[in-house]
Scaffold this active site. Structure first.
Site, PDB file in Angstrom:
ATOM      1  N   ALA A 171      43.490 -26.960 -92.250  1.00 29.41           N
ATOM      2  CA  ALA A 171      43.027 -27.492 -90.960  1.00 29.41           C
ATOM      3  C   ALA A 171      43.962 -27.069 -89.826  1.00 29.41           C
ATOM      4  O   ALA A 171      43.503 -26.670 -88.745  1.00 29.41           O
ATOM      5  CB  ALA A 171      42.934 -29.013 -91.031  1.00 29.41           C
TER       6      ALA A 171
ATOM      7  N   TYR B  16      45.947 -24.465 -89.787  1.00 34.87           N
ATOM      8  CA  TYR B  16      45.789 -23.020 -89.593  1.00 34.87           C
ATOM      9  C   TYR B  16      44.533 -22.740 -88.765  1.00 34.87           C
ATOM     10  O   TYR B  16      44.563 -21.955 -87.809  1.00 34.87           O
ATOM     11  CB  TYR B  16      45.701 -22.312 -90.943  1.00 34.87           C
ATOM     12  CG  TYR B  16      45.643 -20.800 -90.834  1.00 34.87           C
ATOM     13  CD1 TYR B  16      46.803 -20.033 -90.907  1.00 34.87           C
ATOM     14  CD2 TYR B  16      44.430 -20.142 -90.636  1.00 34.87           C
ATOM     15  CE1 TYR B  16      46.756 -18.650 -90.785  1.00 34.87           C
ATOM     16  CE2 TYR B  16      44.370 -18.768 -90.511  1.00 34.87           C
ATOM     17  CZ  TYR B  16      45.539 -18.021 -90.594  1.00 34.87           C
ATOM     18  OH  TYR B  16      45.487 -16.659 -90.465  1.00 34.87           O
ATOM     19  N   ASP B  17      43.419 -23.383 -89.141  1.00 30.95           N
ATOM     20  CA  ASP B  17      42.156 -23.149 -88.432  1.00 30.95           C
ATOM     21  C   ASP B  17      42.254 -23.548 -86.969  1.00 30.95           C
ATOM     22  O   ASP B  17      41.717 -22.863 -86.088  1.00 30.95           O
ATOM     23  CB  ASP B  17      41.018 -23.927 -89.103  1.00 30.95           C
ATOM     24  CG  ASP B  17      40.626 -23.340 -90.456  1.00 30.95           C
ATOM     25  OD1 ASP B  17      40.995 -22.180 -90.707  1.00 30.95           O
ATOM     26  OD2 ASP B  17      39.970 -24.045 -91.242  1.00 30.95           O
TER      27      ASP B  17
ATOM     28  N   SER C  27      49.180  11.261-109.575  1.00 31.43           N
ATOM     29  CA  SER C  27      48.999  10.454-110.775  1.00 31.43           C
ATOM     30  C   SER C  27      50.332  10.353-111.513  1.00 31.43           C
ATOM     31  O   SER C  27      51.309  11.024-111.165  1.00 31.43           O
ATOM     32  CB  SER C  27      47.962  11.105-111.691  1.00 31.43           C
ATOM     33  OG  SER C  27      46.731  11.257-111.033  1.00 31.43           O
ATOM     34  N   LEU C  28      50.357   9.518-112.548  1.00 27.93           N
ATOM     35  CA  LEU C  28      51.542   9.396-113.399  1.00 27.93           C
ATOM     36  C   LEU C  28      51.218   9.905-114.789  1.00 27.93           C
ATOM     37  O   LEU C  28      50.091   9.761-115.277  1.00 27.93           O
ATOM     38  CB  LEU C  28      51.984   7.927-113.498  1.00 27.93           C
ATOM     39  CG  LEU C  28      52.462   7.245-112.216  1.00 27.93           C
ATOM     40  CD1 LEU C  28      52.791   5.785-112.503  1.00 27.93           C
ATOM     41  CD2 LEU C  28      53.669   7.956-111.640  1.00 27.93           C
TER      42      LEU C  28
ATOM     43  N   GLU D 105      57.409  -2.627-113.693  1.00 32.23           N
ATOM     44  CA  GLU D 105      56.515  -3.594-113.075  1.00 32.23           C
ATOM     45  C   GLU D 105      55.100  -3.355-113.604  1.00 32.23           C
ATOM     46  O   GLU D 105      54.777  -2.263-114.096  1.00 32.23           O
ATOM     47  CB  GLU D 105      56.538  -3.470-111.554  1.00 32.23           C
ATOM     48  CG  GLU D 105      56.160  -2.099-111.023  1.00 32.23           C
ATOM     49  CD  GLU D 105      56.447  -1.968-109.536  1.00 32.23           C
ATOM     50  OE1 GLU D 105      55.785  -2.687-108.756  1.00 32.23           O
ATOM     51  OE2 GLU D 105      57.324  -1.163-109.164  1.00 32.23           O
TER      52      GLU D 105
ATOM     53  N   LYS E 232      51.347  -2.336-114.099  1.00 30.66           N
ATOM     54  CA  LYS E 232      50.463  -1.330-113.515  1.00 30.66           C
ATOM     55  C   LYS E 232      49.144  -2.020-113.211  1.00 30.66           C
ATOM     56  O   LYS E 232      48.319  -2.239-114.103  1.00 30.66           O
ATOM     57  CB  LYS E 232      50.255  -0.157-114.472  1.00 30.66           C
ATOM     58  CG  LYS E 232      49.464   0.998-113.871  1.00 30.66           C
ATOM     59  CD  LYS E 232      49.405   2.173-114.832  1.00 30.66           C
ATOM     60  CE  LYS E 232      48.690   3.365-114.204  1.00 30.66           C
ATOM     61  NZ  LYS E 232      47.265   3.082-113.902  1.00 30.66           N
TER      62      LYS E 232
ATOM     63  N   ASP F 209      45.468  -2.990-112.146  1.00 31.24           N
ATOM     64  CA  ASP F 209      44.200  -2.292-112.341  1.00 31.24           C
ATOM     65  C   ASP F 209      43.273  -2.641-111.186  1.00 31.24           C
ATOM     66  O   ASP F 209      42.474  -3.579-111.258  1.00 31.24           O
ATOM     67  CB  ASP F 209      43.583  -2.710-113.678  1.00 31.24           C
ATOM     68  CG  ASP F 209      42.471  -1.756-114.113  1.00 31.24           C
ATOM     69  OD1 ASP F 209      42.319  -0.699-113.476  1.00 31.24           O
ATOM     70  OD2 ASP F 209      41.766  -2.080-115.082  1.00 31.24           O
TER      71      ASP F 209
ATOM     72  N   GLU G 278      48.299  -1.519-104.444  1.00 30.56           N
ATOM     73  CA  GLU G 278      47.040  -1.712-105.143  1.00 30.56           C
ATOM     74  C   GLU G 278      46.325  -2.931-104.569  1.00 30.56           C
ATOM     75  O   GLU G 278      46.941  -3.985-104.344  1.00 30.56           O
ATOM     76  CB  GLU G 278      47.310  -1.938-106.639  1.00 30.56           C
ATOM     77  CG  GLU G 278      46.135  -1.633-107.535  1.00 30.56           C
ATOM     78  CD  GLU G 278      46.081  -0.156-107.923  1.00 30.56           C
ATOM     79  OE1 GLU G 278      45.177   0.211-108.689  1.00 30.56           O
ATOM     80  OE2 GLU G 278      46.946   0.627-107.461  1.00 30.56           O
TER      81      GLU G 278
ATOM     82  N   TYR H 218      53.647  -1.288-103.936  1.00 28.42           N
ATOM     83  CA  TYR H 218      54.430  -0.786-105.070  1.00 28.42           C
ATOM     84  C   TYR H 218      55.295   0.433-104.736  1.00 28.42           C
ATOM     85  O   TYR H 218      56.055   0.911-105.576  1.00 28.42           O
ATOM     86  CB  TYR H 218      53.543  -0.470-106.274  1.00 28.42           C
ATOM     87  CG  TYR H 218      52.474   0.591-106.081  1.00 28.42           C
ATOM     88  CD1 TYR H 218      52.776   1.911-105.781  1.00 28.42           C
ATOM     89  CD2 TYR H 218      51.135   0.262-106.250  1.00 28.42           C
ATOM     90  CE1 TYR H 218      51.800   2.874-105.641  1.00 28.42           C
ATOM     91  CE2 TYR H 218      50.143   1.222-106.123  1.00 28.42           C
ATOM     92  CZ  TYR H 218      50.474   2.520-105.812  1.00 28.42           C
ATOM     93  OH  TYR H 218      49.492   3.472-105.669  1.00 28.42           O
TER      94      TYR H 218
ATOM     95  N   LYS I 219      59.989   3.474-113.475  1.00 23.33           N
ATOM     96  CA  LYS I 219      60.542   4.403-112.496  1.00 23.33           C
ATOM     97  C   LYS I 219      62.053   4.448-112.613  1.00 23.33           C
ATOM     98  O   LYS I 219      62.689   3.424-112.907  1.00 23.33           O
ATOM     99  CB  LYS I 219      60.182   3.975-111.070  1.00 23.33           C
ATOM    100  CG  LYS I 219      58.706   3.935-110.756  1.00 23.33           C
ATOM    101  CD  LYS I 219      58.472   3.404-109.342  1.00 23.33           C
ATOM    102  CE  LYS I 219      56.989   3.332-109.029  1.00 23.33           C
ATOM    103  NZ  LYS I 219      56.732   2.712-107.708  1.00 23.33           N
TER     104      LYS I 219
ATOM    105  N   LYS J 284      50.764   2.694-121.180  1.00 18.46           N
ATOM    106  CA  LYS J 284      49.401   2.185-121.146  1.00 18.46           C
ATOM    107  C   LYS J 284      49.137   1.225-122.299  1.00 18.46           C
ATOM    108  O   LYS J 284      49.470   1.505-123.451  1.00 18.46           O
ATOM    109  CB  LYS J 284      48.393   3.355-121.225  1.00 18.46           C
ATOM    110  CG  LYS J 284      48.512   4.362-120.086  1.00 18.46           C
ATOM    111  CD  LYS J 284      48.254   3.727-118.728  1.00 18.46           C
ATOM    112  CE  LYS J 284      46.801   3.399-118.509  1.00 18.46           C
ATOM    113  NZ  LYS J 284      45.945   4.572-118.316  1.00 18.46           N
TER     114      LYS J 284
ATOM    115  N   CYS K  95      15.206 -26.464-127.668  1.00 17.52           N
ATOM    116  CA  CYS K  95      16.633 -26.455-127.958  1.00 17.52           C
ATOM    117  C   CYS K  95      16.877 -26.111-129.423  1.00 17.52           C
ATOM    118  O   CYS K  95      16.290 -26.737-130.317  1.00 17.52           O
ATOM    119  CB  CYS K  95      17.223 -27.826-127.638  1.00 17.52           C
ATOM    120  SG  CYS K  95      18.953 -27.998-128.111  1.00 17.52           S
TER     121      CYS K  95
ATOM    122  N   CYS L 251      18.470 -29.589-131.085  1.00 21.97           N
ATOM    123  CA  CYS L 251      17.725 -30.844-131.246  1.00 21.97           C
ATOM    124  C   CYS L 251      16.223 -30.702-131.115  1.00 21.97           C
ATOM    125  O   CYS L 251      15.491 -31.661-131.359  1.00 21.97           O
ATOM    126  CB  CYS L 251      18.234 -31.891-130.257  1.00 21.97           C
ATOM    127  SG  CYS L 251      17.774 -31.561-128.532  1.00 21.97           S
TER     128      CYS L 251
ATOM    129  N   CYS M  14      18.879 -27.693-122.126  1.00 26.74           N
ATOM    130  CA  CYS M  14      18.215 -28.616-123.039  1.00 26.74           C
ATOM    131  C   CYS M  14      18.009 -29.943-122.322  1.00 26.74           C
ATOM    132  O   CYS M  14      18.911 -30.451-121.663  1.00 26.74           O
ATOM    133  CB  CYS M  14      19.066 -28.811-124.294  1.00 26.74           C
ATOM    134  SG  CYS M  14      18.589 -30.232-125.286  1.00 26.74           S
TER     135      CYS M  14
ATOM    136  N   CYS N  17      20.879 -35.009-127.961  1.00 30.45           N
ATOM    137  CA  CYS N  17      21.293 -33.692-128.435  1.00 30.45           C
ATOM    138  C   CYS N  17      22.731 -33.712-128.955  1.00 30.45           C
ATOM    139  O   CYS N  17      23.661 -34.086-128.234  1.00 30.45           O
ATOM    140  CB  CYS N  17      21.161 -32.670-127.314  1.00 30.45           C
ATOM    141  SG  CYS N  17      21.560 -30.986-127.824  1.00 30.45           S
TER     142      CYS N  17
END
Length: 682
Positions: free
Chosen positions: A37, A39-40, A85-86, A118, A120, A122, A178, A230, A299, A323, A417, A420, A435, A441
């Protein structure tokens, strides 16, 4: 051009500083200092001042994160330094070999080399460029040499600083990192997509990449994305040399000081054996991280050693990626079975040809619901891609239709179901089929009993969750009526149940037999029939017999009961199993006071109210119940149809929207005063 008022300029500067600090504390340090609140309110005030004084708007203002016009397409951006790339390592031996190659080139022992490790992440790799401390451009990795300019989209991420914080701001800075989506946000995003019938993402990585490439930045702004830095790719700092940031780890700390989020898992280690142990330890807790990683980035820590080691054609010699096993694999869907959840939800479960996914043998995966089966166009016998990430239940994410066998069978949802035999109902607009057996049940038994004995239902003191689990496991209690046949001797034989506890529980059950019609209706656990709706049903029909016989039209005439709730009530009372359970409860001695049938219109009939913030004199649920008893509909969001908003402490976006729409805002004191007047007038 006239100069802006100094007081106005000071207020704008102060608001921006407070909002930037709040973003940093929340999104980088995970130490929020402002409520939503607060912040808003600051953000709305800053927007107001900038709207009234357009000359004060600057690109680094917190108001500029959202709102850019949709783009026709993304421009190509050439990376000043390629995003390479690595090379990969897949075993401890590979890690040791990498360390030895590094040591040979540096003419030292591998055990002497300091490395950083650290996760990696995704997600989607991006690059951010700052000039004089202000974000000027952002781009995707692309092919490593040329990416897409997505500056407007990256601006919407609260974890991307628009202006660098702290001291010693560089004249030029390029930061790479990332953009990820956590599991919780990913599941919520897909759940909304299923409800809306829109695209469902296969995994968090695709969701992050797809969200960044939205032509409309306002869509990107709604997605739960995070940027994690990173690497420092380029930096130009006047009067500062390598001694200030001699290592990668020191660079990452400096990025954090400037307002970036970096990995809390980053460690500085010496020698390959320590690196191997780090990879094993991180792998062991991979499922608990809450976001996807596919390995560990290793690294050489010293920047001068990185420069000395240099690059091969496509990768640096000073880094490698260990990996982990893939989180997606391909297998065959052999069959589909249907499980009944504790709330009656019917979930189709794929029975698979067992396959190893992320190091775990998977033979079952969820198909979610009938809509998901249709969306995937999946059939029994298909070749499917399975995904398992963290503690997310394995799920079917893709079907290879080109490999579909001639004898593939369609998946048919059951009408009854599988536990039952009760009717399965699916309300229009809802994805989940359920159900309707309710209390009867077996799959829903524990949840139904917990609800039946809860404080707002029959309020059985001493009948807790663990005791209910024991009673169901021993098969002593199959329906709520069985509770009233328990004896002191039986209960005494249970662990941690002495004579006194057993006598107290039997007495509590005897006391609970005498209740009200509203409580009894609520205790039955009919879908979407809460405490207030149960009270409305009781006061409208007066007796259970009349309620049981009510048709849909009569149910829809009840205050706060629409077509969906009416259908749930109608279906519940027409199930023979539920009728038998109610009869057994009456036979066990459960009685109630009939309700007084409401006469004439109620004071708030036809009105819609919304409650927000914290109330001191009552809970929001109590306020809601009192409003509904007076005939009002209580909604969860503010719209043009809202009659009034009750605003308690720390009211947030609902209060802002009410003010924008001109909806009446009522404070707690006024609300209580009006409630008393309305209740006395009835």
């Amino acid at each position: 051009m006239s100069q802006p008022d100094p007081q106005l300029l000071e207020e704008v500067t102060q608001l921006r500083a407070e909002l930037d600090e709040a973003n940093y504390r929340y999104y980088v340090l995970d130490e929020p200092t402002l409520t939503d609140a607060d912040y808003d309110r600051r953000l709305q005030r800053l927007k107001q001042l900038e709207a009234e004084n357009p000359s004060l708007i600057s690109p680094d203002s917190p108001t500029q994160r959202v709102g850019a016009a949709p783009a026709d397409g993304f421009p190509s951006v050439a990376h000043a330094i390629p995003m390479l790339s690595l090379d990969n390592a897949f075993s401890a031996e590979d890690i040791v070999a990498f360390a030895q190659r590094v040591a040979e080139r540096l003419e030292c022992e591998a055990d002497e080399v300091e490395f950083t490790c650290e996760p990696k992440l995704d997600g989607a790799a991006v690059s951010l460029v700052y000039e004089q401390g202000v974000l000027v451009s952002g781009a995707t990795r692309g092919d490593g040499r040329t990416g897409e300019g997505i500056t407007s989209n990256l601006r919407t991420l609260r974890s991307v600083p628009l202006k660098l914080m702290g001291k010693h701001i560089p004249e030029l800075l390029e930061v790479r990192g990332e953009v990820i989506m956590r599991h919780k946000g990913f599941e919520a995003l897909n759940e909304r997509a299923r409800e809306e019938g829109s695209k469902v993402f296969a995994n968090p990585r695709n969701a992050a990449a797809g969200s960044l490439r939205q032509l409309n930045p306002q869509i990107t702004a709604t997605r739960p994305l995070e940027f994690h830095a990173y690497q420092v790719a380029r930096i130009d700092m006047a009067n500062l040399d390598d001694s200030v940031m001699p290592t990668h780890s020191r660079q990452m700390q400096r990025l954090k000081d400037w307002g970036f989020r970096s990995s809390a898992e980053l460690k500085v280690l010496t020698g390959p054996q320590a690196v191997v142990e780090y990879c094993e330890q991180l792998g062991a807790k991979r499922d608990q991280l809450g976001y996807d990683i596919d390995g560990v980035v290793i690294k050489v820590n010293a920047l001068r050693y990185q420069r000395e080691l240099g690059f091969v054609a496509r990768a640096p010699r000073w880094a490698t990626a260990f990996k982990y096993p893939a989180q997606e694999e391909v297998t065959t869907l052999n069959d589909v079975e249907f499980q009944v959840g504790r709330t009656g939800a019917i979930t189709p479960v794929a029975r698979l040809e067992p396959v190893s996914v992320a190091g775990v043998i998977v033979s079952n995966a969820t198909l979610h619901n009938a809509d998901e089966i249709t969306r995937l166009d999946v059939m029994i016998g298909d070749t499917v891609t399975i995904r398992r990430a963290g503690d997310v239940i394995p799920q079917v994410v893709r079907v290879d239709v080109d490999k579909r066998p001639a004898d593939a069978q369609p998946i048919v949802f059951p009408e009854h179901c599988p536990v039952c035999g009760s009717d399965i109902e699916r309300v229009d607009g809802e994805a989940v089929a359920r159900c309707s057996g309710g209390l009867y049940c077996a799959a829903q038994r524990k949840e139904a009993l917990k609800h039946f004995a809860s404080r707002k239902a029959l309020d059985v003191d001493g009948l807790g969750v663990k005791l209910i689990d024991q009673l169901v496991q021993l098969d002593w209690v199959k329906t709520p009526a069985d509770l009233f046949h328990l004896t002191v001797e039986q209960l005494q034989s249970l662990p941690r149940m002495g004579e006194k506890s057993s006598v107290n529980l039997v007495n509590a059950l005897d006391k609970a037999k005498h209740t009200t019609l509203a409580r009894f209706i609520y205790a039955l656990g009919i879908r979407e029939v809460g405490e207030a709706t149960a009270a409305n049903l009781a006061s409208h029909f007066g007796t259970l017999q009349v309620l049981q016989a009510a048709e849909l039209a009569a149910l829809e005439a009840v205050n706060d009961v629409g077509p969906i709730v009416a259908a749930h009530v109608h279906t519940f009372f027409r199930q023979p199993h539920n009728q038998e359970t109610i009869a057994a409860l009456i036979e066990a001695g459960v009685t109630w006071k009939e309700a007084e049938v409401a006469q004439g219109p109620t004071p708030l009939e036809g009105q819609t109210w919304v409650l927000t913030g914290a109330l001191e004199s009552m809970t929001r649920d109590e306020g809601k119940a009192r409003l509904q008893a007076l005939g009002a509909k209580v909604a969860g969001s503010v719209s043009k149809k809202t009659t009034a908003l009750v605003a308690g402490e720390a009211s947030g976006s609902k209060l802002t929207k009410a003010e924008q729409l001109g909806v009446e805002v009522v404070d707690e004191a006024t609300f209580i005063e009006r409630l008393s007047q309305w209740e006395q007038s009835e």
